[in-house]
Motif scaffolding. Sequence first.
Motif, PDB file in Angstrom:
ATOM      1  N   TRP A   1       0.815  -1.224   0.000  1.00 14.86           N
ATOM      2  CA  TRP A   1       0.000   0.000   0.000  1.00 14.86           C
ATOM      3  C   TRP A   1       0.844   1.268   0.000  1.00 14.86           C
ATOM      4  CZ3 TRP A   1      -4.351   0.408  -2.016  1.00 14.86           C
ATOM      5  CH2 TRP A   1      -5.175   1.523  -1.800  1.00 14.86           C
ATOM      6  N   THR A   2       2.113   1.158   0.328  1.00 18.19           N
ATOM      7  CA  THR A   2       2.988   2.332   0.212  1.00 18.19           C
ATOM      8  C   THR A   2       3.156   2.738  -1.255  1.00 18.19           C
ATOM      9  OG1 THR A   2       5.018   0.986   0.099  1.00 18.19           O
ATOM     10  CG2 THR A   2       4.291   1.729   2.284  1.00 18.19           C
ATOM     11  N   GLN A   3       2.787   1.833  -2.170  1.00 15.38           N
ATOM     12  CA  GLN A   3       2.886   2.122  -3.606  1.00 15.38           C
ATOM     13  C   GLN A   3       1.618   2.784  -4.155  1.00 15.38           C
ATOM     14  OE1 GLN A   3       5.856   1.489  -5.257  1.00 15.38           O
ATOM     15  NE2 GLN A   3       6.515   1.004  -3.165  1.00 15.38           N
ATOM     16  N   TRP A   4       0.633   3.000  -3.277  1.00 12.06           N
ATOM     17  CA  TRP A   4      -0.637   3.574  -3.723  1.00 12.06           C
ATOM     18  C   TRP A   4      -0.436   4.943  -4.361  1.00 12.06           C
ATOM     19  CZ3 TRP A   4      -4.911   3.079  -5.826  1.00 12.06           C
ATOM     20  CH2 TRP A   4      -5.976   3.962  -5.676  1.00 12.06           C
ATOM     21  N   SER A   5       0.488   5.733  -3.827  1.00  4.68           N
ATOM     22  CA  SER A   5       0.733   7.069  -4.385  1.00  4.68           C
ATOM     23  C   SER A   5       1.232   6.977  -5.830  1.00  4.68           C
ATOM     24  CB  SER A   5       1.738   7.834  -3.521  1.00  4.68           C
ATOM     25  OG  SER A   5       2.967   7.142  -3.452  1.00  4.68           O
ATOM     26  N   ARG A   6       1.984   5.922  -6.153  1.00  2.23           N
ATOM     27  CA  ARG A   6       2.444   5.728  -7.535  1.00  2.23           C
ATOM     28  C   ARG A   6       1.270   5.416  -8.456  1.00  2.23           C
ATOM     29  NH1 ARG A   6       6.685   1.277  -8.095  1.00  2.23           N
ATOM     30  NH2 ARG A   6       6.705   2.077 -10.241  1.00  2.23           N
ATOM     31  N   CYS A   7       0.326   4.626  -7.956  1.00  2.75           N
ATOM     32  CA  CYS A   7      -0.874   4.319  -8.760  1.00  2.75           C
ATOM     33  C   CYS A   7      -1.689   5.582  -9.001  1.00  2.75           C
ATOM     34  CB  CYS A   7      -1.736   3.280  -8.051  1.00  2.75           C
ATOM     35  SG  CYS A   7      -1.108   1.604  -8.150  1.00  2.75           S
ATOM     36  N   VAL A   8      -1.841   6.390  -7.965  1.00  5.12           N
ATOM     37  CA  VAL A   8      -2.597   7.635  -8.099  1.00  5.12           C
ATOM     38  C   VAL A   8      -1.901   8.568  -9.078  1.00  5.12           C
ATOM     39  CG1 VAL A   8      -3.410   9.691  -6.876  1.00  5.12           C
ATOM     40  CG2 VAL A   8      -3.647   7.441  -5.812  1.00  5.12           C
ATOM     41  N   ALA A   9      -0.564   8.571  -9.057  1.00  8.35           N
ATOM     42  CA  ALA A   9       0.185   9.412  -9.998  1.00  8.35           C
ATOM     43  C   ALA A   9      -0.101   9.021 -11.438  1.00  8.35           C
ATOM     44  CB  ALA A   9       1.681   9.307  -9.711  1.00  8.35           C
ATOM     45  N   GLN A  10      -0.389   7.738 -11.675  1.00 12.32           N
ATOM     46  CA  GLN A  10      -0.720   7.281 -13.024  1.00 12.32           C
ATOM     47  C   GLN A  10      -2.063   7.840 -13.497  1.00 12.32           C
ATOM     48  OE1 GLN A  10       1.336   5.136 -15.135  1.00 12.32           O
ATOM     49  NE2 GLN A  10       2.693   6.008 -13.588  1.00 12.32           N
TER      50      GLN A  10
END
Length: 359
Positions: free
Chosen positions: A327-336
């Motif tokens: 879930w720490t990678q959620w910000s990367r998904c949102v950036a997409q």
Amino acid sequence: MLLNKRNIDFCCSLDIGKNTRDQRIKMRTDKLSLVSRFNNSSERKRTYTRLKKMSQKEFKQYRAQYIRNDEGKPYGKALLIRRKKKHSPVLLRIDYSPINRNTGGIRLDFHPQHMAPKKIDHLLSWIDRRLGGIFNQLLARAWVTQIDVAIDIYNCKLDDYIWGLERSGKTAYFNKENGFPGIRIGSYRSFLHFLCYGKVDANSGRKLVFRERAKFININFDEYQQFLRIEARYRPNATPTSKNGNALMLAHILEMRNPFERLRVYTKDLGDELLERGYLYTLPNAPSIAEMKRYMIEAMQCSRLPRKVDRLIAEHEIELFDKRTVWTQWSRCVAQLSGIFSIASVFCVHKSVHTEKME
């Protein structure tokens, strides 16, 4: 061999590392449904008129198809936007003219997996021009009604494990013609449920050729990588005017709670041990802990399982992936999501600054 097209993934996801079993993990946002409101009736009427006109014009890069929704749907009309290219998937569906007065004035269903960030920004800019500059404002006012977050685990199959969802006893197994088996854990009506099913990565081998209307595709499994998709479907049942105040605004999507926290995964040999100890007489078709519990309760003729059975089940729970780390990678998904999110967040900041100045 023929494979159902639904089990073939043509889109790209973010690489986010590997689990302790050295299985590669990917992540992405598969669907984003938003509802927004108009500030007044003239704003609403102008937007509806422009939406209808979009379907009557020819554009260089996009196709806009107007449809009337079936009876019983919350909105009477819709506009489907695709690329100009033949057989392009729907990039954005815009539903408008709500049947109920309490329904938000417009709904936006994005399919971001079909667009790179730059393509998303181009589409948003194009729509905003067509609608006279109001589209960005609608995004700024929007709240989330559904968001699908997909975790893909490579070299992993559904039947390798037993699946469960904390505080949920609903489950459904499916195995369609020429497809991989899948399971739904949780209820469709709940604010959170999961779909787990097998897929083939079309980008990992030769380019697949198929007819758009074909249901099945001829594929050589040896040439492509397979993975298990674990798709969290989160549906916040709240609006900005709800009494509980739990609406998830688009501008605050980074604050969304980790939907995978309630996912439970158990080793496959749990079923064998339950059989050996006489707690189960037969295994259900679905690799579902909820189904196993239902079978045992019926066999034991009790309202709840004994503690010794609950302890045995708990002993077989494993961590397929580190939920917090993922879930720490959620910000990367949102950036997409690019402009879908950034426009809303920028408008929100500007509004906050303006309010502070007035005070």
